[in-house]
Design an enzyme around this catalytic site. Structure first.
Site, PDB file in Angstrom:
ATOM      1  CD  GLU A 226      -2.887   1.197   2.368  1.00 54.80           C
ATOM      2  OE1 GLU A 226      -3.178   0.122   2.912  1.00 54.80           O
ATOM      3  OE2 GLU A 226      -3.419   2.285   2.687  1.00 54.80           O
ATOM      4  NE  ARG A 304      -9.319  -0.049   9.030  1.00 54.96           N
ATOM      5  CZ  ARG A 304     -10.588  -0.086   8.619  1.00 54.96           C
ATOM      6  NH1 ARG A 304     -11.484  -0.815   9.264  1.00 54.96           N
ATOM      7  NH2 ARG A 304     -10.974   0.578   7.553  1.00 54.96           N
ATOM      8  CD  GLU A 706      -8.285  -4.775   5.450  1.00 61.18           C
ATOM      9  OE1 GLU A 706      -9.248  -4.074   5.077  1.00 61.18           O
ATOM     10  OE2 GLU A 706      -7.313  -4.321   6.052  1.00 61.18           O
TER      11      GLU A 706
END
Ligand code: MTE
Ligand code: HPA
Ligand code: MOS
Length: 752
Positions: A226, A304, A706
């Site tokens: 990413e 997160r 995920e």
């Protein structure tokens, strides 16, 4: 529908960066990286390396025409070290040579003198020294202090979860080629083509339009590409910029393992308070994230962790805090789950601890606290279309969990050398980039003269099957066979300013854009057909390559319709933009509605431990998973199974080890074990939860990339329970991974 890549994968014909047909005269590059984790560079002697025949050039920070800066969120990471080094493996120079072999040989001839400075390898050490990436973040709901005063039980403890190597099969790499007028094209193995483009432009001091990024597919990314695919692409482009020649830079496995960051290790502490009837009234947690030597994506990952700190439970009083601790490890980065798994491991540990102290099963506490419709998450979002209890109860009944528990009890009574353990693992994972502005995508759809279709989006295919899903959408809207559709490479000149393929949101974002583009084209085609057939537009539909009038087949075929549309000079191209509606988040209040929706599910894991050896085998993992209405059952099942095994690997086998000097010890596949055919559960059974899906999911098919990784956390607790069955004096530990060595120690420890 099968993954459209299956055919070329099986035949070895799928193309990766290393397969690109390189131009004649292409140079090959190898990175020279720091042999120390922290220090000042006193002197580097490149002379012997430069003198080697076949070495074209050695590039350092001095050769950077723009900024020596690659940090995406915080500008704290140079492409090449200047005066100091911050981690073992930090890039210092790029050796460009006629062949990779010569470049590697030259690397061995570089002499470097580093004055060593103290090395921090753990988050706790960093915290003690005040070494942080940014300011801490904290979420809160209710009033924990007050609530703890009302609790019948309060438990505190500490947990550790280790990092995890991505081990994408295709290592990091890029191929840069010069185009005319100083333009550069880069073929990159990246999840984030725009990040590569923007960073290359910044480092080279060029406008973004001079840099084109193209991605065919990745041999796996798992978050590791990413952000961290960028430096290699920038380096190759830098060499192309200076040499006006194409340059290939593909890391070998050792270089990749040493130089790239991994899942973040977390050291955490918790305090949990319960009532007599096992309701969790209060929960506090502090997460120390081992961020490594630069920010990379750590702040977003830390965030997160807070979003998922209470997993699929409703806790009325919560205070959580995360500190991104700066250490001398390679900058840790995105990894499937993106900090969520680390947060969930802590509350599951707290529950296991509470259960073992109170003398009930974890299951009893889990079950008593599952989320309900309209419960509030600690970040202010109201839970809607909740499937926590539904998936839990379905798993219990579909898999006859009580029978399973009885079997295990009987087995444990009748066996002294082998013990079994069982654990439930519910999951709840928020879908959307937590950074709201990132939730958008575009699609560019061309219908060609002959009726064939080309679709370009920002989606990067990395094995997760997103291209197949894009193809299905176009095929469904136009009602043409998939053979008529081509999914183009991901290219920044066709779809610009994109978010990375990440956050499990690629199919939702790019799929919705594709759906919009195809629907606009469909409307146009219907209009042409209605004029041609002299009927009203709403009587027209397209089915199986023909125009239908009121469900009756006409003579007008798809191909004829396309040529008629062309003759009428109506555009056969459409570009659509999609931005997720409804979502928002206010970071000053740490409240909002950041997720389009949540994905739920429950896994039941059983394990058998060999109590002489400490080795173990997972007998089964039985899952009820909330796919919504899956648009690609085969692909989605593959995602659940792959993620589960990856999660089990993280929790049980995969042990990243750095020594005190910050050198990676688990630097090869002989010292870093990932699950193989022999260590996967003997049975993995997944049953889709019957639900209505969600309107913000593409065709009601929920994101799947995920969430199922976190089913793997159940493996950890199944092992704890098996050890406890053998050794009642075992004091449960929350220190993952639970390797066979740790199991063996647990079986024979005497904590009393
Ligand atoms: N599956 C395969 N085969 N390979 C991958 O690299 N990456 C995972 C997941 N599944 C990955 C994968 C991660 S980290 C994410 S965020 C999602 O896929 C990204 O793709 P999606 O958004 O299309 O689900
Ligand atoms: N998930 C994955 N990748 C991301 C996110 C996220 O929430 N935010 C930024 N990059
Ligand atoms: Mo996935 S960790 O969001 O690339």
């Amino acid at each position: 529908m099968k993954n459209l890549d299956s055919y070329t994968h099986v035949r070895g014909e799928s193309l990766y960066v290393d397969d690109v047909n390189i131009r004649q005269g292409t140079f090959h590059a190898v990175v020279f990286d720091s042999p120390k984790a922290h220090g000042k560079i006193k002197h580097i002697d490149y002379s012997k390396a430069e003198a080697l025949e076949g070495v074209e050039r050695i590039l350092t920070y001095k050769d950077i025409p723009g900024e020596n800066e690659i940090g995406g969120i915080i500008a704290d990471e140079p492409l090449f070290a200047e005066y100091d080094v911050h981690f073992w493996g930090m890039p210092i120079a790029l050796i460009v040579a006629e062949s990779e072999f010569i470049a590697r040989k030259a690397r061995g001839l570089i002499d470097i003198d580093i004055e060593e400075l103290p090395v921090i390898t753990t988050a706790k050490e960093a915290k003690a020294k005040g070494s942080f990436i940014n300011a801490p973040r904290s979420f809160s709901l209710g009033n924990t202090e007050k609530a703890f005063a009302d609790c019948d039980y309060i438990f505190e403890g500490e947990t550790f979860s280790n990092g995890q190597e991505h081990l994408y099969i295709e290592a990091q790499g890029a191929y840069a080629e010069p185009l005319e007028n100083g333009n550069i094209k880069i073929t990159s193995s990246t999840q984030g083509p725009t990040a590569v483009q923007a960073t290359t432009a910044r480092v080279l001091g060029l406008a973004m339009h001079k840099i084109e990024i193209d991605v065919t597919r990745l041999g796996g990314g798992f978050g590791g590409k990413e952000d961290q695919a960028t430096p290699w692409a920038v380096m190759a482009a830098l060499a192309t910029y200076h040499l006006n020649q194409s340059v290939k830079l593909v890391l070998n496995r050792h270089d990749d393992l040493r130089m790239t960051g991994k899942r973040h290790p977390y050291e955490s502490s918790y305090k949990i308070g319960l009532s007599k009837d096992l309701k969790i009234l209060a929960y506090e947690a502090e997460f120390l994230q081992n961020s490594g030597a630069a920010a990379d994506l750590s702040p977003a990952i830390a965030e997160r962790t807070l979003f998922h700190a209470t997993n699929s439970y409703f806790v009325p009083n919560v205070t959580t805090k995360v500190l991104s601790c700066k250490t001398n490890l390679p900058p840790n980065t995105a990894f499937r789950g993106f900090g969520g798994p680390q947060g969930m491991f802590v509350i599951e540990s707290a529950i296991a601890k509470a259960a073992s102290e109170i003398g009930v099963s974890s299951k009893a506490i889990q079950e008593a606290n599952l989320l309900d419709e309209n419960d509030t998450f600690s970040y202010g979002q109201i839970a809607k279309l909740v499937e926590a209890k539904n998936s839990w109860n379905s798993a219990k009944s579909l898999f006859n969990s009580e029978g399973l528990e009885r079997e295990i009890e009987t087995f444990n009574q009748n066996n002294s050398n082998f013990k079994k353990g069982i654990a439930f693992m519910p999951i709840c994972f928020g879908i959307s980039f937590t950074n709201t502005p990132m939730n958008h995508a575009r699609a560019l759809v061309h219908i060609y003269l002959d009726g064939s279709v080309g679709v370009s989006t920002a989606a990067v295919e990395m094995g997760q099957g997103v291209n197949t899903k894009m193809m299905q959408i176009a095929a469904q809207v136009f009602s043409i066979p998939i053979e008529k559709i081509k999914i183009e490479t991901t290219n920044t000149t066709r779809v610009a300013n994109t978010s990375p393929s990440a956050a499990s949101s690629t199919a939702d974002l790019n799929g919705k854009a594709t759906l919009m583009a195809c629907n606009s084209l469909l409307e146009r085609l219907k209009k042409v057909a209605s004029e041609d057939l002299n009927v009203s537009e709403n009587e027209i539909s397209l089915q199986d390559e023909f125009v239908y009038i009121n469900a009756k087949k006409s003579e007008l075929s798809w191909t004829e319709l396309i040529s008629k549309t062309m003759l009428k000079r109506v555009a056969l191209t459409e570009n659509a933009h999609y931005a997720t509606p409804e979502i928002h988040f206010d970071k000053t209040k740490e409240k909002g509605h950041p997720f389009a929706y949540h994905v739920y599910g429950t896994a039941i894991t059983t394990v058998t431990v060999d109590c002489t050896r400490g080795t173990y085998e997972f007998d089964s993992v039985k899952i009820v998973h909330d796919y919504g209405k899956s648009m690609s059952e085969g692909i989605d099942l593959g995602q659940v199974e792959g993620a589960l095994i990856q999660g089990i690997g993280w929790m049980t086998l995969e042990e990243i080890a750095y020594n005190d000097d910050g050198k990676l010890l688990s630097n090869a596949l002989s010292t870093y074990k990932v699950p193989d055919l022999f260590s996967v559960p003997k049975v993995v059974e997944t049953i889709p939860l019957e639900t209505k899906g969600h309107d913000l999911a593409i065709l009601k098919s929920k994101a799947v990339g995920e969430p199922p990784l976190m089913y793997g956390i159940g493996a950890y607790f199944a092992l704890q329970n098996a050890i406890k069955a053998f050794n009642p004096n075992y004091n449960m530990k929350f220190h993952a991974p639970m390797t066979a060595e740790k199991v063996l120690m647990g079986l024979y420890e005497d904590s009393k």
